[in-house]
Design a protein around this motif. Structure first.
Motif, PDB file in Angstrom:
ATOM      1  N   LEU A   1       1.175  -1.104   0.084  1.00 25.03           N
ATOM      2  CA  LEU A   1       0.234  -0.072  -0.199  1.00 25.03           C
ATOM      3  C   LEU A   1       0.852   1.314  -0.271  1.00 25.03           C
ATOM      4  CD1 LEU A   1      -2.569  -1.141   2.540  1.00 25.03           C
ATOM      5  CD2 LEU A   1      -3.187   0.061   0.433  1.00 25.03           C
ATOM      6  N   GLU A   2       1.775   1.403   1.102  1.00 24.35           N
ATOM      7  CA  GLU A   2       2.842   2.763   0.794  1.00 24.35           C
ATOM      8  C   GLU A   2       3.369   1.989  -0.288  1.00 24.35           C
ATOM      9  OE1 GLU A   2       5.078   1.585   4.198  1.00 24.35           O
ATOM     10  OE2 GLU A   2       3.694   2.750   4.792  1.00 24.35           O
ATOM     11  N   ALA A   3       4.049   1.280  -1.251  1.00 23.92           N
ATOM     12  CA  ALA A   3       3.858   1.506  -2.389  1.00 23.92           C
ATOM     13  C   ALA A   3       2.913   2.565  -3.768  1.00 23.92           C
ATOM     14  CB  ALA A   3       4.904   0.436  -2.703  1.00 23.92           C
ATOM     15  N   LEU A   4       2.468   1.961  -3.321  1.00 24.01           N
ATOM     16  CA  LEU A   4       1.095   2.498  -3.805  1.00 24.01           C
ATOM     17  C   LEU A   4       1.113   3.921  -4.002  1.00 24.01           C
ATOM     18  CD1 LEU A   4      -1.337   2.401  -6.218  1.00 24.01           C
ATOM     19  CD2 LEU A   4      -2.194   1.372  -4.515  1.00 24.01           C
ATOM     20  N   GLY A   5       1.136   4.747  -2.603  1.00 21.74           N
ATOM     21  CA  GLY A   5       0.752   5.486  -1.997  1.00 21.74           C
ATOM     22  C   GLY A   5       1.707   6.572  -3.049  1.00 21.74           C
ATOM     23  N   HIS A   6       3.019   6.345  -2.651  1.00 20.53           N
ATOM     24  CA  HIS A   6       4.643   6.782  -2.888  1.00 20.53           C
ATOM     25  C   HIS A   6       4.321   6.838  -4.368  1.00 20.53           C
ATOM     26  CE1 HIS A   6       6.489   6.801   1.246  1.00 20.53           C
ATOM     27  NE2 HIS A   6       6.602   5.474   0.850  1.00 20.53           N
ATOM     28  N   LEU A   7       3.835   5.900  -5.605  1.00 22.13           N
ATOM     29  CA  LEU A   7       3.684   6.177  -6.806  1.00 22.13           C
ATOM     30  C   LEU A   7       2.419   7.402  -7.093  1.00 22.13           C
ATOM     31  CD1 LEU A   7       4.059   5.141 -10.084  1.00 22.13           C
ATOM     32  CD2 LEU A   7       2.591   3.823  -9.321  1.00 22.13           C
ATOM     33  N   VAL A   8       1.845   7.838  -6.548  1.00 23.59           N
ATOM     34  CA  VAL A   8       0.198   7.975  -6.110  1.00 23.59           C
ATOM     35  C   VAL A   8       0.933   9.518  -6.860  1.00 23.59           C
ATOM     36  CG1 VAL A   8      -2.041   9.009  -5.662  1.00 23.59           C
ATOM     37  CG2 VAL A   8      -1.420   6.308  -6.284  1.00 23.59           C
ATOM     38  N   GLU A   9       1.965   9.804  -4.601  1.00 26.72           N
ATOM     39  CA  GLU A   9       1.690  10.809  -4.691  1.00 26.72           C
ATOM     40  C   GLU A   9       3.402  11.408  -5.431  1.00 26.72           C
ATOM     41  OE1 GLU A   9       3.945  12.954  -0.738  1.00 26.72           O
ATOM     42  OE2 GLU A   9       3.673  10.693  -1.294  1.00 26.72           O
ATOM     43  N   GLU A  10       3.528  10.848  -6.512  1.00 20.87           N
ATOM     44  CA  GLU A  10       4.759  11.153  -7.148  1.00 20.87           C
ATOM     45  C   GLU A  10       4.690  11.939  -8.743  1.00 20.87           C
ATOM     46  OE1 GLU A  10       8.559   9.300  -9.677  1.00 20.87           O
ATOM     47  OE2 GLU A  10       8.033   8.577  -8.350  1.00 20.87           O
ATOM     48  N   VAL A  11       3.521  10.888  -8.980  1.00 22.91           N
ATOM     49  CA  VAL A  11       2.465  11.521 -10.233  1.00 22.91           C
ATOM     50  C   VAL A  11       1.556  12.228 -10.040  1.00 22.91           C
ATOM     51  CG1 VAL A  11       0.721  10.635 -12.606  1.00 22.91           C
ATOM     52  CG2 VAL A  11       2.488   8.839 -11.321  1.00 22.91           C
ATOM     53  N   VAL A  12       1.538  12.208  -8.588  1.00 25.11           N
ATOM     54  CA  VAL A  12      -0.136  14.373  -9.262  1.00 25.11           C
ATOM     55  C   VAL A  12       0.805  15.000  -8.560  1.00 25.11           C
ATOM     56  CG1 VAL A  12      -1.757  12.389  -7.757  1.00 25.11           C
ATOM     57  CG2 VAL A  12       0.053  13.148  -6.376  1.00 25.11           C
ATOM     58  N   GLY A  13       2.541  15.201  -8.371  1.00 23.21           N
ATOM     59  CA  GLY A  13       3.141  15.922  -8.300  1.00 23.21           C
ATOM     60  C   GLY A  13       3.486  16.406  -9.806  1.00 23.21           C
ATOM     61  N   LYS A  14       3.439  15.403 -10.368  1.00 30.31           N
ATOM     62  CA  LYS A  14       4.522  15.925 -12.224  1.00 30.31           C
ATOM     63  C   LYS A  14       3.158  15.711 -12.844  1.00 30.31           C
ATOM     64  CE  LYS A  14       8.651  13.678 -11.192  1.00 30.31           C
ATOM     65  NZ  LYS A  14       9.357  12.234 -11.445  1.00 30.31           N
TER      66      LYS A  14
ATOM     67  N   ASP B   1      -1.213  16.183 -14.347  1.00 30.70           N
ATOM     68  CA  ASP B   1      -2.455  16.870 -14.090  1.00 30.70           C
ATOM     69  C   ASP B   1      -3.379  15.172 -13.857  1.00 30.70           C
ATOM     70  OD1 ASP B   1      -2.059  19.355 -13.416  1.00 30.70           O
ATOM     71  OD2 ASP B   1      -2.133  20.025 -15.752  1.00 30.70           O
ATOM     72  N   ILE B   2      -3.931  15.337 -13.110  1.00 31.43           N
ATOM     73  CA  ILE B   2      -4.939  14.195 -13.035  1.00 31.43           C
ATOM     74  C   ILE B   2      -6.578  14.610 -12.175  1.00 31.43           C
ATOM     75  CG2 ILE B   2      -5.079  12.065 -10.921  1.00 31.43           C
ATOM     76  CD1 ILE B   2      -2.527  11.652 -12.920  1.00 31.43           C
ATOM     77  N   THR B   3      -7.144  14.743 -13.169  1.00 33.48           N
ATOM     78  CA  THR B   3      -7.875  14.852 -12.272  1.00 33.48           C
ATOM     79  C   THR B   3      -9.387  14.223 -11.773  1.00 33.48           C
ATOM     80  OG1 THR B   3      -9.439  14.718 -14.559  1.00 33.48           O
ATOM     81  CG2 THR B   3      -7.825  17.270 -14.386  1.00 33.48           C
ATOM     82  N   ASP B   4      -9.946  14.343 -11.174  1.00 35.18           N
ATOM     83  CA  ASP B   4     -11.318  13.777 -10.502  1.00 35.18           C
ATOM     84  C   ASP B   4     -12.975  14.024 -11.399  1.00 35.18           C
ATOM     85  OD1 ASP B   4     -12.986  16.087  -9.679  1.00 35.18           O
ATOM     86  OD2 ASP B   4     -12.414  16.026  -8.165  1.00 35.18           O
ATOM     87  N   ASN B   5     -13.802  13.299 -11.268  1.00 39.66           N
ATOM     88  CA  ASN B   5     -14.199  13.326 -11.914  1.00 39.66           C
ATOM     89  C   ASN B   5     -15.375  14.464 -11.979  1.00 39.66           C
ATOM     90  OD1 ASN B   5     -14.313  10.171 -11.526  1.00 39.66           O
ATOM     91  ND2 ASN B   5     -15.940  10.235 -10.566  1.00 39.66           N
TER      92      ASN B   5
ATOM     93  N   THR C   1      -6.477  15.732  -1.860  1.00 45.01           N
ATOM     94  CA  THR C   1      -7.306  15.867  -1.941  1.00 45.01           C
ATOM     95  C   THR C   1      -7.290  14.793  -3.228  1.00 45.01           C
ATOM     96  OG1 THR C   1      -6.391  17.159  -4.353  1.00 45.01           O
ATOM     97  CG2 THR C   1      -7.298  18.122  -2.117  1.00 45.01           C
ATOM     98  N   ILE C   2      -6.639  13.579  -3.261  1.00 42.29           N
ATOM     99  CA  ILE C   2      -7.201  12.801  -4.020  1.00 42.29           C
ATOM    100  C   ILE C   2      -7.553  11.303  -3.605  1.00 42.29           C
ATOM    101  CG2 ILE C   2      -4.610  11.113  -4.164  1.00 42.29           C
ATOM    102  CD1 ILE C   2      -4.707  10.743  -7.077  1.00 42.29           C
ATOM    103  N   ASN C   3      -8.366  10.512  -3.815  1.00 42.33           N
ATOM    104  CA  ASN C   3      -9.076   9.378  -2.758  1.00 42.33           C
ATOM    105  C   ASN C   3      -9.159   8.290  -4.142  1.00 42.33           C
ATOM    106  OD1 ASN C   3     -11.235   9.817  -4.673  1.00 42.33           O
ATOM    107  ND2 ASN C   3     -12.349  11.422  -3.837  1.00 42.33           N
ATOM    108  N   LEU C   4      -9.845   7.687  -3.204  1.00 41.63           N
ATOM    109  CA  LEU C   4      -8.908   5.926  -3.489  1.00 41.63           C
ATOM    110  C   LEU C   4     -10.746   5.976  -5.334  1.00 41.63           C
ATOM    111  CD1 LEU C   4      -9.066   3.446  -0.376  1.00 41.63           C
ATOM    112  CD2 LEU C   4      -7.427   4.409  -1.919  1.00 41.63           C
TER     113      LEU C   4
END
Length: 85
Positions: free
Chosen positions: A13-26, A28-32, A41-44
């Protein structure tokens, strides 16, 4: 794989979190609603669309099956609901 052997570890779970954190920092990921997401602000729901489904889609497997090296018997069972109030 047997669903009873698909426990996810904290490290996975932490590895997925690190990936998500890195990508959203680089990127633009948008929600619905078209809102650009940050690590704060990102959610599951959004992580599922932009990460989990994309990573597992080609292999038609669960996320745990993708990252585990074998069976992972869980110690705890946690249930969830994908709906919203």
């Amino acid at each position: 794989a047997d669903t009873a052997e698909r426990g996810i570890s904290v490290a996975q779970l932490e590895a997925l979190g690190h990936l998500v954190e890195e990508v959203v920092g680089k990127c633009d990921i948008t929600d619905n609603y078209g809102e650009v997401q940050t690590w704060e602000t990102i959610n599951l729901y959004t992580i599922n669309v932009y990460f989990v489904k994309i990573l597992t889609g080609e292999y038609r497997c669960s996320f745990v099956e993708l990252v585990a090296e074998g069976d992972q018997t869980p110690l705890w069972f946690v249930s969830h609901w994908w709906g919203t109030p």
